[in-house]
Scaffold this motif. Structure first.
Motif, mmCIF file in Angstrom:
data_model
loop_
_atom_site.group_PDB
_atom_site.id
_atom_site.type_symbol
_atom_site.label_atom_id
_atom_site.label_comp_id
_atom_site.label_asym_id
_atom_site.label_seq_id
_atom_site.Cartn_x
_atom_site.Cartn_y
_atom_site.Cartn_z
ATOM 1 N N VAL A 93 0.678 -1.626 -0.231
ATOM 2 C CA VAL A 93 0.507 -0.312 0.271
ATOM 3 C C VAL A 93 0.834 1.606 0.082
ATOM 4 C CG1 VAL A 93 -2.359 -1.560 0.760
ATOM 5 C CG2 VAL A 93 0.104 0.259 2.409
ATOM 6 N N ASN A 94 -0.247 2.679 -0.231
ATOM 7 C CA ASN A 94 1.175 3.368 0.148
ATOM 8 C C ASN A 94 0.833 4.259 1.014
ATOM 9 O OD1 ASN A 94 1.721 6.423 -0.273
ATOM 10 N ND2 ASN A 94 0.962 6.799 -2.370
ATOM 11 N N PRO A 95 1.905 4.383 2.064
ATOM 12 C CA PRO A 95 2.022 4.650 3.220
ATOM 13 C C PRO A 95 1.647 6.007 3.374
ATOM 14 C CG PRO A 95 4.145 3.562 2.224
ATOM 15 C CD PRO A 95 3.595 3.555 1.033
ATOM 16 N N GLY A 96 2.053 6.592 2.875
ATOM 17 C CA GLY A 96 1.648 8.296 2.686
ATOM 18 C C GLY A 96 0.169 8.258 2.826
ATOM 19 N N GLN A 97 -0.407 7.767 2.072
ATOM 20 C CA GLN A 97 -2.196 7.606 1.851
ATOM 21 C C GLN A 97 -2.338 6.615 2.950
ATOM 22 O OE1 GLN A 97 -3.845 6.091 -2.215
ATOM 23 N NE2 GLN A 97 -5.599 7.946 -2.124
ATOM 24 N N ALA A 98 -1.850 5.669 3.129
ATOM 25 C CA ALA A 98 -2.692 4.507 4.196
ATOM 26 C C ALA A 98 -2.807 5.133 6.000
ATOM 27 C CB ALA A 98 -1.670 3.065 3.793
ATOM 28 N N ALA A 99 -1.533 6.164 5.942
ATOM 29 C CA ALA A 99 -1.130 6.538 7.272
ATOM 30 C C ALA A 99 -2.174 7.642 7.626
ATOM 31 C CB ALA A 99 -0.140 6.915 7.819
ATOM 32 N N GLN A 100 -2.756 7.801 8.739
ATOM 33 C CA GLN A 100 -3.726 9.086 8.772
ATOM 34 C C GLN A 100 -2.545 9.917 10.532
ATOM 35 O OE1 GLN A 100 -6.711 9.648 8.030
ATOM 36 N NE2 GLN A 100 -6.194 8.322 6.378
ATOM 37 N N LEU A 101 -3.216 10.602 10.359
ATOM 38 C CA LEU A 101 -3.334 10.868 11.604
ATOM 39 C C LEU A 101 -3.762 10.989 12.641
ATOM 40 C CD1 LEU A 101 -1.899 14.238 12.927
ATOM 41 C CD2 LEU A 101 -3.494 15.036 12.525
#
Length: 335
Positions: free
Chosen positions: A101-109
């Motif tokens: 998965v794209n980590p930048g997109q998958a991760a959330q604040l």
């Protein structure tokens, strides 16, 4: 994980070059200078954090922990967009596995951002900041205090808006309100009833005459508030005049003046960084003082209203159907 995969810094630089130079078919649609500078600064911070880590070794967990270090929702949104783009760029170059998965997109604040709780500017705070401000910023602060206009309207004020002993303003409107076709607001500040506003405009005219003595370009500047830090004046593509002031410049100037005021006075004690008054705090102070001076709800609603057309469009396209709300009954004095 492929040990030969390029590191994050390499791909971040490649993505930045692609974003800046190659992603737009029309050169005229490429990013503006300020946008490029801001993005480059954020990429440098990301490179400092992720550095030589291979691109395919950075996990969603790693990115989520980085997001948690950010101090504002705005910065999170900008950083998340950049990281998402870097990983997507790596995937299109065959350097980031399709099954990940794209980590930048998958991760959330992790945290829920608290709304900004800036305070209305107190008269003593206003005076302290005003004392540390350059002349053009003092003029802008006084204009907001007397009119309760938003700062974007202050930077857009032009000399041709003064006529028939009045300052005619149609405040700018947000895109959402424009789509909702809300009723426009037409404000006429009556100069014969607001002597403080007249004095401010006279001071601005004096600044313009002073600049015209040294700079030919100042003669063609249409804006009432003109920057006076001469050594730093330069023209950019998104300005109509090198003397024009934008919100970024103004915000930095106000912050510098406020920081100096905080060092020299105790009027800001007990306030967190998020609570420190900014430009909108002057507008709140203005409306509060107008109410204390006796302004009724209808007057306050009129002076604080939104609109969706600029002054020139309204004046010349439908000049005979406009009903201007006359505003000049409350000459604001700081207690």
């Amino acid at each position: 994980m492929d040990s030969s995969a390029p590191d994050f810094s390499q791909l971040a630089d490649q993505e930045f070059h692609y974003w800046q130079e190659l992603a737009y078919d029309d050169p005229n649609k490429r990013p503006k200078a300020n946008t490029i500078t801001a993005r480059k600064q954020r990429i440098n911070r990301l490179k400092t954090h992720f550095g030589s880590t291979p691109i395919d070794a950075i996990s969603t967990f790693d990115v989520a922990r980085y997001y948690d270090t950010l101090t504002s929702t705005h910065e999170y949104q900008k950083i998340r967009g950049i990281l998402t783009s870097v990983f997507q760029y790596a995937r299109t170059r065959g350097l980031f596995p399709d099954h990940l998965v794209n980590p930048g997109q998958a991760a959330q604040l992790k945290r829920v951002a608290k709304p900004t709780s800036r305070k209305a500017m107190e008269p003593a705070q206003y005076r302290a900041i005003y004392h540390e401000a350059p002349e053009w910023l003092q003029i802008a602060m006084d204009l907001i205090l007397q009119t309760a206009l938003r700062q974007q309207d202050i930077w857009a004020l032009r000399w041709d808006q003064i006529r028939d002993n009045g300052l005619f303003v149609i405040p700018q409107k947000s895109q959402t309100q424009r789509r909702n076709q809300q009723r426009q607001s037409h404000l006429c500040f009556e100069l014969d009833k607001n002597h403080s506003l007249t004095a401010i405009l006279n001071r601005a005219a004096g600044v313009k005459r002073e600049l015209e003595e040294h700079y030919q370009q100042a003669k063609s500047c249409p804006f009432i508030v003109m920057r006076t830090d001469i050594q730093r004046i330069k023209h950019s593509a998104n300005k109509n005049s090198p003397f024009q002031i934008n919100r970024t410049l103004a915000a930095h100037a106000l912050k510098k003046a406020r920081d100096r005021a905080m060092e020299n006075t105790n009027f800001f004690n007990g306030l967190t960084r998020e609570q420190l008054p900014a430009f909108h705090g002057i507008r709140k102070l203005s409306l509060q003082l107008m109410r204390k001076a006796g302004a009724d709800d209808q007057y306050l609603q009129a002076i604080a209203a939104h609109t969706d057309f600029k002054l020139t469009e309204e004046s010349y396209l439908t000049p005979n159907t406009t009903s201007w709300q006359k505003l000049g009954h409350y000459d604001i004095k700081l207690p």
